[in-house]
Structure formats: C-alpha cells, structure tokens
Design an enzyme around this catalytic site. Structure first.
Site, PDB file in Angstrom:
ATOM      1  N   ASP A 134      -3.827   2.314   9.682  1.00  0.00           N
ATOM      2  CA  ASP A 134      -2.481   2.538   9.134  1.00  0.00           C
ATOM      3  C   ASP A 134      -1.889   3.872   9.578  1.00  0.00           C
ATOM      4  OD1 ASP A 134      -0.196   2.532   7.557  1.00  0.00           O
ATOM      5  OD2 ASP A 134      -1.210   1.656   5.854  1.00  0.00           O
ATOM      6  N   ASP A 135      -0.812   3.815  10.350  1.00  0.00           N
ATOM      7  CA  ASP A 135      -0.080   5.004  10.784  1.00  0.00           C
ATOM      8  C   ASP A 135      -0.878   5.886  11.736  1.00  0.00           C
ATOM      9  OD1 ASP A 135       1.891   4.063   9.160  1.00  0.00           O
ATOM     10  OD2 ASP A 135       1.918   5.738   7.764  1.00  0.00           O
ATOM     11  N   CYS A 153       4.306   1.388   7.664  1.00  0.00           N
ATOM     12  CA  CYS A 153       3.288   0.433   7.220  1.00  0.00           C
ATOM     13  C   CYS A 153       3.778  -0.972   6.862  1.00  0.00           C
ATOM     14  CB  CYS A 153       2.484   1.023   6.071  1.00  0.00           C
ATOM     15  SG  CYS A 153       3.390   2.046   4.917  1.00  0.00           S
ATOM     16  N   LYS A 184      -5.501  -3.019   2.277  1.00  0.00           N
ATOM     17  CA  LYS A 184      -4.137  -2.764   1.823  1.00  0.00           C
ATOM     18  C   LYS A 184      -3.237  -3.979   2.045  1.00  0.00           C
ATOM     19  CE  LYS A 184      -0.297   0.377   2.991  1.00  0.00           C
ATOM     20  NZ  LYS A 184       0.036   1.669   3.605  1.00  0.00           N
ATOM     21  N   HIS A 217       0.526  -4.263   0.486  1.00  0.00           N
ATOM     22  CA  HIS A 217       1.803  -3.565   0.657  1.00  0.00           C
ATOM     23  C   HIS A 217       2.924  -4.468   1.173  1.00  0.00           C
ATOM     24  CE1 HIS A 217       3.868   0.509   1.795  1.00  0.00           C
ATOM     25  NE2 HIS A 217       4.231   0.051   0.615  1.00  0.00           N
ATOM     26  N   HIS A 238      -3.289   6.805   6.806  1.00  0.00           N
ATOM     27  CA  HIS A 238      -2.064   6.974   6.007  1.00  0.00           C
ATOM     28  C   HIS A 238      -2.302   8.046   4.938  1.00  0.00           C
ATOM     29  CE1 HIS A 238       1.076   5.978   3.077  1.00  0.00           C
ATOM     30  NE2 HIS A 238       1.638   5.150   3.953  1.00  0.00           N
TER      31      HIS A 238
END
Length: 252
Positions: free
Chosen positions: A21-22, A59, A114, A116, A199
């Site tokens: 993530d990121d 994300c 995750k 989201h 993240h």
C-alpha cells in the site's frame, strides 16, 4: 506490478495477489533503493515486472481498479474512503468484482488484510463481495500495533470485531499462511493479501528499526524498517507456498 507463474501451471491454478500500500518506486532494492527487499526482488527476478500501466497514487482507487478492472471514473472510487459515518458509500454493489468471478469458477476465496472499499452498509462488506472469509481491517491506515483508526478499533474476522495482539503486517501474513496451509484440497485457491504497509502510520518493531541504526534520520529508520518488515513477511508467504508444494501450480 510483478507476475510470477510456472510453466507447469494447471488449467485452474491457485492465484495469490499480494498488494502493498502506497509503496514508492524507489522503496525496493531492485529499483536501486537503499532498503533491503530481497523477497520482493526475487519475485521480480523470477517473474515478470509490468512497468507500463495506469495506476492510482492512493489506496481505495488502486484496489477498486484492481478488483473491478475499471478506471476510477467508471467504478466511482476516485479518492480514499474516509470515516464511514461521514461517507456512507463504497464500491458500488452492482459491480461484479474479481473474487465473485473466482468463486463462480469453483475457487476457494479469501481476503487477508485491508479492505477500504466501504463498510457503512453490509452490501459493501468483503464477505458479500465474493470472499468466503475475510480478516484484517476495513478502513484506511490503521495503527500497526493497536489496530485503531480515528481512535476506534478496526480489526475483524468475517466482519466481526476481533481483539488481537501483534504487528499488523505480521498478523496479515500469519493469516495468509494459515489459509495456504489449510487450503481446501478439492478446490483451487484465490487469496488476496492486502497489506497496509507502508501506508501511514509508519511504525515498525524495535528489532527491525535497530537494523537501520546507520541512518541518521529517525523517520528514515522507521520507514526503512516498515518496508523491510513487509518484505520479510512476503518472504514467509512465499516459503509457505513452497512448503505446501503449491508453487508449481500457483500464479503470484
């Protein structure tokens, strides 16, 4: 994006997606970064790196496009989803997404990590979107150790609140490994492993931070430790696939 597959793949291979993530382009050592990422590097070396594609820099849009195959303006998730009490929407329920296709094709489907993509309504929840089991967190960046977001606990198993000790990156990998080890032998596996790291919030176990004592800036040490810990856990997942004799019939 890295794709690893075997020449001996079966007609219905296991499919395991590992999403970080990121993560930045230079956060991996095979792109010349200073953070050691040997396990991610090995995936790139032994597989195929796809380096010409459209991506979203945040994300929720990233995972919405991944699971739908649609551009952000077609699936409607144009930015990260916020607090569900403030934003009462999610990935549109009328969109058929990847786990639903796999489930229809006879796959065991599981999510570790995750989500989201919405939680205000049950129709947004992962177990109502094709996942037979889901574990991890529903919102964006959670505390790696306290598993909270905006002061509220955000950790669950099949959307039921779960109180559990541990570093979230390791816990997500533990669940993925458990799924691999206890795989339904009568069906191929679709496993979506969606890490929160790297993240925000940027946190890491002390023993990982100590590896980077040579970095002068404390924030740099913690970030490097966060990414390195993530790489370690990805390595554990790959070893579990190998240990179960699944590597030759699995696309990663």
């Amino acid at each position: 994006i890295i794709l690893l597959l075997s020449a001996n793949i079966q007609s219905k291979p296991n499919v395991i997606i590992i999403l970080t993530d990121d993560m930045g382009w230079g956060d991996v050592s095979y792109h010349g970064g200073h953070i050691p990422t040997p396990n991610i590097d090995a995936l790139a070396k032994n597989g195929l790196e796809l380096n010409r594609f459209y991506a979203s820099p945040v994300c929720s849009p990233t995972r919405a496009s991944l699971l739908t195959g649609l551009h952000i303006f077609n699936h409607g998730i144009i930015r990260p989803l916020a607090n569900p009490t403030a934003e009462q929407y999610g990935l549109p329920a009328d969109l058929k997404i990847m786990p639903q296709f796999f489930k229809e094709a006879g796959y065991q489907t599981a999510l570790s990590g995750k989500w989201h993509l919405g939680m205000h309504l049950e129709e947004f929840w992962p177990t109502n979107r094709g996942f037979e089991t889901s574990y991890g967190h529903m919102t964006g960046g959670i505390g790696n150790f306290d598993h909270t977001a905006a002061g509220r606990l955000d950790w669950h198993r099949n959307e039921s609140t779960l109180r559990e000790e541990g570093y979230s990156t390791e816990l997500i990998a533990n669940e993925a490994i458990s799924i691999i080890k206890n795989k339904d032998q009568s069906r191929p596996l679709f496993l979506y492993v969606a890490f929160n790291a790297p993240h925000t919030p940027i946190e890491a176990p002390l023993q990982n931070i100590e590896k980077f004592s040579y970095l002068e800036d404390e924030s740099d040490r913690v970030y490097a430790a966060n990414v390195n810990a993530l790489d370690n856990e990805i390595g554990r997942i790959i070893k579990a696939i190998e240990a179960e004799g699944l590597l030759e019939e699995t696309i990663i």
